[in-house]
Design a protein around this motif. Structure first.
Motif, PDB file in Angstrom:
ATOM      1  N   UNK A 284       0.834  -1.207   0.000  1.00  0.00           N
ATOM      2  CA  UNK A 284       0.000   0.000   0.000  1.00  0.00           C
ATOM      3  C   UNK A 284       0.874   1.264   0.000  1.00  0.00           C
ATOM      4  N   UNK A 285       2.004   1.222   0.692  1.00  0.00           N
ATOM      5  CA  UNK A 285       2.898   2.385   0.737  1.00  0.00           C
ATOM      6  C   UNK A 285       3.631   2.558  -0.591  1.00  0.00           C
ATOM      7  N   UNK A 286       4.082   1.468  -1.165  1.00  0.00           N
ATOM      8  CA  UNK A 286       4.770   1.535  -2.464  1.00  0.00           C
ATOM      9  C   UNK A 286       3.816   2.094  -3.514  1.00  0.00           C
ATOM     10  N   UNK A 287       2.583   1.595  -3.515  1.00  0.00           N
ATOM     11  CA  UNK A 287       1.573   2.093  -4.449  1.00  0.00           C
ATOM     12  C   UNK A 287       1.311   3.578  -4.223  1.00  0.00           C
ATOM     13  N   UNK A 288       1.279   4.004  -2.972  1.00  0.00           N
ATOM     14  CA  UNK A 288       1.036   5.414  -2.648  1.00  0.00           C
ATOM     15  C   UNK A 288       2.170   6.309  -3.153  1.00  0.00           C
ATOM     16  N   UNK A 289       3.404   5.846  -3.026  1.00  0.00           N
ATOM     17  CA  UNK A 289       4.539   6.635  -3.529  1.00  0.00           C
ATOM     18  C   UNK A 289       4.408   6.811  -5.034  1.00  0.00           C
ATOM     19  N   UNK A 290       4.104   5.739  -5.731  1.00  0.00           N
ATOM     20  CA  UNK A 290       3.937   5.813  -7.187  1.00  0.00           C
ATOM     21  C   UNK A 290       2.803   6.771  -7.536  1.00  0.00           C
ATOM     22  N   UNK A 291       1.712   6.696  -6.800  1.00  0.00           N
ATOM     23  CA  UNK A 291       0.576   7.592  -7.041  1.00  0.00           C
ATOM     24  C   UNK A 291       0.919   9.041  -6.785  1.00  0.00           C
ATOM     25  N   UNK A 292       1.727   9.289  -5.772  1.00  0.00           N
ATOM     26  CA  UNK A 292       2.109  10.670  -5.445  1.00  0.00           C
ATOM     27  C   UNK A 292       3.057  11.236  -6.501  1.00  0.00           C
ATOM     28  N   UNK A 293       3.887  10.399  -7.094  1.00  0.00           N
ATOM     29  CA  UNK A 293       4.760  10.869  -8.167  1.00  0.00           C
ATOM     30  C   UNK A 293       3.905  11.340  -9.341  1.00  0.00           C
ATOM     31  N   UNK A 294       2.920  10.525  -9.711  1.00  0.00           N
ATOM     32  CA  UNK A 294       2.059  10.868 -10.845  1.00  0.00           C
ATOM     33  C   UNK A 294       1.019  11.931 -10.541  1.00  0.00           C
ATOM     34  N   UNK A 295       0.646  12.055  -9.272  1.00  0.00           N
ATOM     35  CA  UNK A 295      -0.386  13.011  -8.896  1.00  0.00           C
ATOM     36  C   UNK A 295       0.087  13.989  -7.850  1.00  0.00           C
ATOM     37  N   UNK A 296       1.321  14.445  -8.014  1.00  0.00           N
ATOM     38  CA  UNK A 296       1.947  15.316  -7.016  1.00  0.00           C
ATOM     39  C   UNK A 296       1.101  16.554  -6.730  1.00  0.00           C
ATOM     40  N   UNK A 297       0.680  17.252  -7.773  1.00  0.00           N
ATOM     41  CA  UNK A 297      -0.074  18.497  -7.601  1.00  0.00           C
ATOM     42  C   UNK A 297      -1.410  18.236  -6.910  1.00  0.00           C
ATOM     43  N   UNK A 298      -2.085  17.145  -7.282  1.00  0.00           N
ATOM     44  CA  UNK A 298      -3.369  16.825  -6.655  1.00  0.00           C
ATOM     45  C   UNK A 298      -3.184  16.511  -5.173  1.00  0.00           C
ATOM     46  N   UNK A 299      -2.129  15.770  -4.856  1.00  0.00           N
ATOM     47  CA  UNK A 299      -1.862  15.425  -3.458  1.00  0.00           C
ATOM     48  C   UNK A 299      -1.531  16.686  -2.657  1.00  0.00           C
ATOM     49  N   UNK A 300      -0.695  17.541  -3.218  1.00  0.00           N
ATOM     50  CA  UNK A 300      -0.357  18.795  -2.542  1.00  0.00           C
ATOM     51  C   UNK A 300      -1.610  19.647  -2.354  1.00  0.00           C
ATOM     52  N   UNK A 301      -2.490  19.643  -3.331  1.00  0.00           N
ATOM     53  CA  UNK A 301      -3.738  20.396  -3.219  1.00  0.00           C
ATOM     54  C   UNK A 301      -4.632  19.858  -2.113  1.00  0.00           C
ATOM     55  N   UNK A 302      -4.694  18.536  -1.970  1.00  0.00           N
ATOM     56  CA  UNK A 302      -5.506  17.935  -0.902  1.00  0.00           C
ATOM     57  C   UNK A 302      -4.935  18.279   0.471  1.00  0.00           C
ATOM     58  N   UNK A 303      -3.616  18.307   0.568  1.00  0.00           N
ATOM     59  CA  UNK A 303      -2.968  18.665   1.839  1.00  0.00           C
ATOM     60  C   UNK A 303      -3.219  20.141   2.148  1.00  0.00           C
ATOM     61  N   UNK A 304      -3.061  20.991   1.154  1.00  0.00           N
ATOM     62  CA  UNK A 304      -3.295  22.429   1.342  1.00  0.00           C
ATOM     63  C   UNK A 304      -4.750  22.694   1.723  1.00  0.00           C
ATOM     64  N   UNK A 305      -5.672  21.919   1.157  1.00  0.00           N
ATOM     65  CA  UNK A 305      -7.096  22.090   1.465  1.00  0.00           C
ATOM     66  C   UNK A 305      -7.403  21.788   2.933  1.00  0.00           C
ATOM     67  N   UNK A 306      -6.545  21.014   3.583  1.00  0.00           N
ATOM     68  CA  UNK A 306      -6.708  20.730   5.010  1.00  0.00           C
ATOM     69  C   UNK A 306      -6.127  21.854   5.868  1.00  0.00           C
TER      70      UNK A 306
END
Length: 124
Positions: free
Chosen positions: A23-45
Motif C-alpha cells: 500500500x505504501x509503495x503504491x502510494x509513492x507511485x501515485x504521489x509521483x504521478x499526482x503530485x499536484x493533486x496530493x499537494x492540493x488535498x494537503x493544502x485544502x486541510x
C-alpha cells in the motif's frame, strides 16, 4: 514460531512484509504521478508547505518500506511508516461516521497493527 535458529526471516515472514508495504509503495507511485493533486488535498486541510509535506511523505514511505521489506533495520522502517500513517489517518480518515472514511480508518488501523508487530518482532 520460526523453525530455524538463524536470524533470517522465514519465507512467510518475508512475504508478509512485502504485502504489508504494498500500500505504501503504491502510494509513492501515485504521489509521483499526482503530485499536484496530493499537494492540493494537503493544502485544502489548511496545512502549510504542502509540496514539502508530499515529498516528506514519499521519503518516509519509500525508506520505511525498503527497510521493512529488506529486513534490515525493520523496526526503524516500521516507525517511519507509522510517522507517516498516524497523522495521515487522523487528518484524512478521521470521520468514522462516513462509511467510506470508516473503511479507510479501519484499513489504516490494521496496517498500524502489522507495523507494531514488525516493531515487536525485530528486537535487534
Amino acid at each position: 514460531m520460526s523453525s530455524s535458529s538463524s536470524s533470517r526471516p522465514s519465507l512467510l515472514n518475508r512475504i508478509a512484509r512485502v504485502l504489508l508495504c504494498l500500500v505504501f509503495i503504491n502510494a509513492v507511485i501515485g504521489k509521483v504521478g499526482g503530485f499536484a493533486d496530493t499537494a492540493g488535498a494537503i493544502a485544502a486541510k489548511g496545512l502549510p508547505l504542502a509540496s514539502a509535506l508530499v515529498v516528506a511523505s514519499m521519503l518516509l514511505m519509500a525508506a520505511g518500506s525498503a527497510l521493512v521489506i529488506s529486513g534490515w533495520r525493520s523496526r526503524l522502517g516500521a516507525v517511519l511508516l507509522l510517522i507517516f500513517l498516524i497523522p495521515t489517518t487522523l487528518l484524512f480518515h478521521g470521520n468514522a461516521g462516513d462509511a467510506a472514511e470508516r473503511i479507510q480508518l479501519l484499513k489504516n488501523l490494521s496496517i498500524m497493527a502489522g507495523l507494531l508487530l514488525v516493531i515487536e518482532q525485530d528486537d535487534a
